[in-house]
Scaffold this motif. Structure first.
Motif, PDB file in Angstrom:
ATOM      1  N   MET A  74       0.841  -1.196   0.000  1.00 23.45           N
ATOM      2  CA  MET A  74       0.000   0.000   0.000  1.00 23.45           C
ATOM      3  C   MET A  74       0.879   1.249   0.000  1.00 23.45           C
ATOM      4  SD  MET A  74      -3.140   1.275   0.069  1.00 23.45           S
ATOM      5  CE  MET A  74      -4.164  -0.120   0.550  1.00 23.45           C
ATOM      6  N   ILE A  75       0.730   2.094  -1.010  1.00 21.97           N
ATOM      7  CA  ILE A  75       1.515   3.322  -1.126  1.00 21.97           C
ATOM      8  C   ILE A  75       0.827   4.421  -0.326  1.00 21.97           C
ATOM      9  CG2 ILE A  75       2.335   5.100  -2.725  1.00 21.97           C
ATOM     10  CD1 ILE A  75       2.481   2.856  -4.860  1.00 21.97           C
ATOM     11  N   ARG A  76       1.552   4.998   0.615  1.00 19.68           N
ATOM     12  CA  ARG A  76       0.986   6.028   1.498  1.00 19.68           C
ATOM     13  C   ARG A  76       1.297   7.407   0.929  1.00 19.68           C
ATOM     14  NH1 ARG A  76       4.311   3.448   6.263  1.00 19.68           N
ATOM     15  NH2 ARG A  76       5.721   3.505   4.465  1.00 19.68           N
ATOM     16  N   VAL A  77       0.252   8.225   0.808  1.00 16.86           N
ATOM     17  CA  VAL A  77       0.325   9.474   0.047  1.00 16.86           C
ATOM     18  C   VAL A  77       0.088  10.682   0.940  1.00 16.86           C
ATOM     19  CG1 VAL A  77      -0.674  10.783  -1.877  1.00 16.86           C
ATOM     20  CG2 VAL A  77      -0.501   8.274  -2.017  1.00 16.86           C
ATOM     21  N   ALA A  78       0.852  11.742   0.697  1.00 19.01           N
ATOM     22  CA  ALA A  78       0.610  13.041   1.318  1.00 19.01           C
ATOM     23  C   ALA A  78       0.297  14.055   0.229  1.00 19.01           C
ATOM     24  CB  ALA A  78       1.821  13.496   2.122  1.00 19.01           C
ATOM     25  N   ILE A  79      -0.728  14.878   0.453  1.00 22.43           N
ATOM     26  CA  ILE A  79      -1.085  15.963  -0.454  1.00 22.43           C
ATOM     27  C   ILE A  79      -0.577  17.258   0.165  1.00 22.43           C
ATOM     28  CG2 ILE A  79      -2.941  17.150  -1.681  1.00 22.43           C
ATOM     29  CD1 ILE A  79      -2.858  14.254  -2.446  1.00 22.43           C
ATOM     30  N   ILE A  80       0.285  17.973  -0.554  1.00 21.44           N
ATOM     31  CA  ILE A  80       0.837  19.228  -0.061  1.00 21.44           C
ATOM     32  C   ILE A  80       0.174  20.372  -0.823  1.00 21.44           C
ATOM     33  CG2 ILE A  80       2.934  20.497   0.504  1.00 21.44           C
ATOM     34  CD1 ILE A  80       2.837  17.621   1.635  1.00 21.44           C
ATOM     35  N   GLY A  81      -0.644  21.144  -0.112  1.00 20.47           N
ATOM     36  CA  GLY A  81      -1.431  22.198  -0.757  1.00 20.47           C
ATOM     37  C   GLY A  81      -2.815  21.678  -1.071  1.00 20.47           C
ATOM     38  N   THR A  82      -3.839  22.294  -0.470  1.00 19.47           N
ATOM     39  CA  THR A  82      -5.195  21.762  -0.627  1.00 19.47           C
ATOM     40  C   THR A  82      -6.131  22.774  -1.271  1.00 19.47           C
ATOM     41  OG1 THR A  82      -5.672  22.380   1.674  1.00 19.47           O
ATOM     42  CG2 THR A  82      -4.985  20.104   1.261  1.00 19.47           C
ATOM     43  N   GLY A  83      -5.608  23.534  -2.238  1.00 20.65           N
ATOM     44  CA  GLY A  83      -6.449  24.413  -3.033  1.00 20.65           C
ATOM     45  C   GLY A  83      -7.247  23.628  -4.055  1.00 20.65           C
ATOM     46  N   ASN A  84      -7.792  24.326  -5.044  1.00 24.92           N
ATOM     47  CA  ASN A  84      -8.726  23.705  -5.987  1.00 24.92           C
ATOM     48  C   ASN A  84      -8.148  22.492  -6.713  1.00 24.92           C
ATOM     49  OD1 ASN A  84     -10.867  25.415  -5.436  1.00 24.92           O
ATOM     50  ND2 ASN A  84     -10.287  26.913  -6.996  1.00 24.92           N
ATOM     51  N   ILE A  85      -6.889  22.593  -7.175  1.00 26.46           N
ATOM     52  CA  ILE A  85      -6.343  21.511  -7.988  1.00 26.46           C
ATOM     53  C   ILE A  85      -6.127  20.240  -7.182  1.00 26.46           C
ATOM     54  CG2 ILE A  85      -3.889  22.008  -7.662  1.00 26.46           C
ATOM     55  CD1 ILE A  85      -5.694  20.936 -10.923  1.00 26.46           C
ATOM     56  N   VAL A 132      -1.578  18.705   3.859  1.00 25.20           N
ATOM     57  CA  VAL A 132      -0.787  19.820   4.357  1.00 25.20           C
ATOM     58  C   VAL A 132      -1.211  21.111   3.674  1.00 25.20           C
ATOM     59  CG1 VAL A 132       1.542  20.764   4.653  1.00 25.20           C
ATOM     60  CG2 VAL A 132       1.177  18.285   4.725  1.00 25.20           C
ATOM     61  N   ASP A 133      -1.402  22.156   4.462  1.00 23.34           N
ATOM     62  CA  ASP A 133      -1.672  23.473   3.905  1.00 23.34           C
ATOM     63  C   ASP A 133      -1.264  24.529   4.923  1.00 23.34           C
ATOM     64  OD1 ASP A 133      -3.709  24.393   1.374  1.00 23.34           O
ATOM     65  OD2 ASP A 133      -3.259  25.919   2.889  1.00 23.34           O
ATOM     66  N   ILE A 134      -0.719  25.652   4.433  1.00 23.29           N
ATOM     67  CA  ILE A 134      -0.351  26.726   5.359  1.00 23.29           C
ATOM     68  C   ILE A 134      -1.584  27.312   6.027  1.00 23.29           C
ATOM     69  CG2 ILE A 134       1.795  27.281   4.175  1.00 23.29           C
ATOM     70  CD1 ILE A 134       0.341  29.642   2.857  1.00 23.29           C
ATOM     71  N   TYR A 135      -2.751  27.057   5.431  1.00 24.23           N
ATOM     72  CA  TYR A 135      -4.031  27.355   6.071  1.00 24.23           C
ATOM     73  C   TYR A 135      -4.665  26.010   6.424  1.00 24.23           C
ATOM     74  CZ  TYR A 135      -3.147  31.855   3.838  1.00 24.23           C
ATOM     75  OH  TYR A 135      -2.569  33.038   3.425  1.00 24.23           O
ATOM     76  N   PRO A 136      -4.366  25.469   7.594  1.00 29.31           N
ATOM     77  CA  PRO A 136      -4.786  24.095   7.915  1.00 29.31           C
ATOM     78  C   PRO A 136      -6.293  23.898   7.883  1.00 29.31           C
ATOM     79  CG  PRO A 136      -3.912  25.216   9.863  1.00 29.31           C
ATOM     80  CD  PRO A 136      -3.572  26.070   8.684  1.00 29.31           C
ATOM     81  N   GLU A 137      -7.064  24.977   8.037  1.00 24.55           N
ATOM     82  CA  GLU A 137      -8.515  24.834   7.948  1.00 24.55           C
ATOM     83  C   GLU A 137      -8.941  24.401   6.545  1.00 24.55           C
ATOM     84  OE1 GLU A 137      -7.518  29.237   7.340  1.00 24.55           O
ATOM     85  OE2 GLU A 137      -6.868  27.586   8.643  1.00 24.55           O
ATOM     86  N   LEU A 177     -11.658  11.524   4.322  1.00 30.53           N
ATOM     87  CA  LEU A 177     -10.342  10.904   4.375  1.00 30.53           C
ATOM     88  C   LEU A 177      -9.924  10.584   5.813  1.00 30.53           C
ATOM     89  CD1 LEU A 177      -8.508  13.242   1.846  1.00 30.53           C
ATOM     90  CD2 LEU A 177      -9.527  10.997   1.380  1.00 30.53           C
ATOM     91  N   ASP A 178      -9.249   9.477   5.972  1.00 32.59           N
ATOM     92  CA  ASP A 178      -8.624   9.121   7.245  1.00 32.59           C
ATOM     93  C   ASP A 178      -7.181   9.589   7.170  1.00 32.59           C
ATOM     94  OD1 ASP A 178      -7.828   8.022   9.640  1.00 32.59           O
ATOM     95  OD2 ASP A 178      -7.680   5.978   8.856  1.00 32.59           O
ATOM     96  N   ALA A 179      -6.989  10.898   7.336  1.00 36.23           N
ATOM     97  CA  ALA A 179      -5.680  11.505   7.126  1.00 36.23           C
ATOM     98  C   ALA A 179      -5.398  12.535   8.205  1.00 36.23           C
ATOM     99  CB  ALA A 179      -5.626  12.164   5.746  1.00 36.23           C
ATOM    100  N   ASP A 180      -4.127  12.718   8.513  1.00 36.80           N
ATOM    101  CA  ASP A 180      -3.710  13.748   9.460  1.00 36.80           C
ATOM    102  C   ASP A 180      -3.527  15.071   8.721  1.00 36.80           C
ATOM    103  OD1 ASP A 180      -3.622  11.987  11.658  1.00 36.80           O
ATOM    104  OD2 ASP A 180      -1.637  11.271  11.020  1.00 36.80           O
ATOM    105  N   VAL A 181      -3.745  16.181   9.439  1.00 38.39           N
ATOM    106  CA  VAL A 181      -3.639  17.523   8.862  1.00 38.39           C
ATOM    107  C   VAL A 181      -2.435  18.233   9.465  1.00 38.39           C
ATOM    108  CG1 VAL A 181      -4.741  19.794   8.756  1.00 38.39           C
ATOM    109  CG2 VAL A 181      -6.089  17.723   8.329  1.00 38.39           C
ATOM    110  N   TYR A 182      -1.642  18.888   8.602  1.00 38.88           N
ATOM    111  CA  TYR A 182      -0.452  19.610   9.040  1.00 38.88           C
ATOM    112  C   TYR A 182      -0.448  21.002   8.385  1.00 38.88           C
ATOM    113  CZ  TYR A 182       1.147  14.885  10.211  1.00 38.88           C
ATOM    114  OH  TYR A 182       1.244  13.602  10.712  1.00 38.88           O
ATOM    115  N   ASP A 183       0.305  21.940   8.995  1.00 40.86           N
ATOM    116  CA  ASP A 183       0.400  23.285   8.439  1.00 40.86           C
ATOM    117  C   ASP A 183       1.752  23.561   7.786  1.00 40.86           C
ATOM    118  OD1 ASP A 183       2.076  23.553  10.606  1.00 40.86           O
ATOM    119  OD2 ASP A 183       0.938  25.161  11.577  1.00 40.86           O
ATOM    120  N   SER A 184       2.618  22.547   7.730  1.00 40.53           N
ATOM    121  CA  SER A 184       3.915  22.699   7.071  1.00 40.53           C
ATOM    122  C   SER A 184       4.381  21.350   6.552  1.00 40.53           C
ATOM    123  CB  SER A 184       4.961  23.259   8.038  1.00 40.53           C
ATOM    124  OG  SER A 184       6.261  23.227   7.454  1.00 40.53           O
TER     125      SER A 184
END
Length: 387
Positions: free
Chosen positions: A1-12, A33-38, A49-56
């Protein structure tokens, strides 16, 4: 299972998330991950998603819980984030444009080569049936040598589009429609024809006085043996009609698919070559269809590369070629003269600093907001299907 992180959660980022969710047996999104964690939290809830949220993104460096990273941040940050993760021996997919300069591209590719990781630059339009099949027909040689290519990268964006805090600035977007919109079509042109020898260009900002950057450019490209191409990059075209047309010695083909073929009468005027037209149409109609298209197709290809130890279809070197052509268009437009390729490391336009020092400010940015309204609807380009 490949574990994925998404950096930047804007429209794209939604295109990436949906693509990964199409392969639940092969991968799982474990971090947003997003500099605006909200914003990251909102995406987590939107997609369940069952994912953790980070701001950096730096909080993930050194983690053994991440295998693959999708970078969906503004262009100015692509190189830093990609190099950080590549040096951390993570596989990386970076959204278009790969970076704002060739120097950044070379740092990214060097990091990937050093660690032997999979590195791919998003060019999802190559994973569309009309584009893939157009390439196959070109490669068949049936239309003869390409004499002229016409690339219409027509988009439309409202005035408020450039109010978003990072848009409309050379220092943040790295450029205007040529780099951030026509990158799709310039990638496809480079894939199909390679790099030209010379480039001339005209840049302008015709409709967005809240942005430093161009909202339209027109480039003329010269290849070996006299072949030429024209590339129009725009965010001022209503209808967003996009096409690639290749005029060969024997026939004309395009996406959306259309064929015309001619032979010469005794007086030099054209006569329709129905036999070749039928042959080209038959070839096109019998080509295999892709199982997965667009972002889903490219991400599936990257997953396969990771699983098999192979190379992705679209590599960092491919992404660099696109940036080199875009850099040449900017250099030609800024200097208002024809420039030659390649762009060398000694060229001022090789670095972000050199580009910034020479870039014109058509206007100054007059507004800056964190988010643009509540609409999440975005356009990712034409389907290239025949009407």
């Amino acid at each position: 299972m490949i574990r994925v992180a998404i950096i930047g959660t804007g429209n794209i980022s939604a295109a990436h998330i949906n693509a990964y969710l199409a392969f639940p047996e092969r991968c799982k999104i474990v971090a947003l991950v997003d500099i605006y964690p909200e914003k990251a939290q909102a995406k987590k809830e939107q997609f369940g998603l069952d994912a953790d949220v980070y701001d950096s993104h730096k909080l993930l460096l050194g983690s053994e819980d991440i295998d693959l990273v999708s970078i969906c941040t503004p262009p100015f940050s692509h190189a830093e984030i990609a190099v950080d993760f590549l040096n951390d021996s993570r596989h990386v997919i970076v959204e278009k444009p790969m970076a704002a300069s060739l120097e950044e591209c070379d740092r990214m590719n060097a990091a990937a080569a050093k660690r032997g990781t999979v590195f791919s630059v998003i060019a999802q339009n190559r994973f569309l049936n009309p584009i893939m099949n157009l390439k196959h027909v070109l490669d068949s040689g049936k239309i003869g040598r390409v004499l002229h290519a016409q690339v219409d990268s027509f988009w439309w964006r409202g005035h408020c589009y450039y109010d978003l805090w990072w848009r409309g600035l050379w220092s943040k977007e790295g450029g205007g429609c040529t780099l951030n919109h026509a990158v799709h079509h310039i990638d496809m042109l480079g894939w199909m024809m390679g790099l030209p020898n010379k480039v001339s260009a005209l840049l302008s900002n015709a409709a967005h006085d809240n942005a430093e950057i161009e909202d339209i450019s027109i480039a003329a490209l010269q290849y070996e043996k006299g072949a030429v191409a024209q590339v129009t990059s725009s965010v001022i075209h209503h209808g967003e009609e996009q096409q690639l047309i290749f005029q060969g010695e024997n026939a004309r083909i395009s996406a959306p698919w259309k064929v015309h073929a001619s032979t010469s009468l005794e007086n030099g005027f054209p006569k329709k070559n129905e036999e070749l037209e039928q042959e080209l149409n038959d070839l096109y109609s019998t080509l295999p269809q892709l199982t997965h298209q667009a972002h889903e197709g490219q991400i599936e290809n990257v997953l396969t590369a990771i699983e098999t130890g192979g190379a992705p279809f679209i590599t960092g070197e491919s992404g660099r070629m696109t940036i080199e052509l875009i850099t040449a268009i900017y250099k030609a437009g800024f200097q208002q003269k024809t420039v030659e390729l390649p762009i060398t490391k000694s060229d001022p336009y090789y670095t972000v600093q050199g580009i910034m020092e020479n870039a014109p400010h058509f206007y100054e940015k007059t507004n800056s907001v964190i988010n643009l309204g509540s609409s999440q609807e975005i356009t990712l380009g034409g389907s290239y299907s025949s009407k």
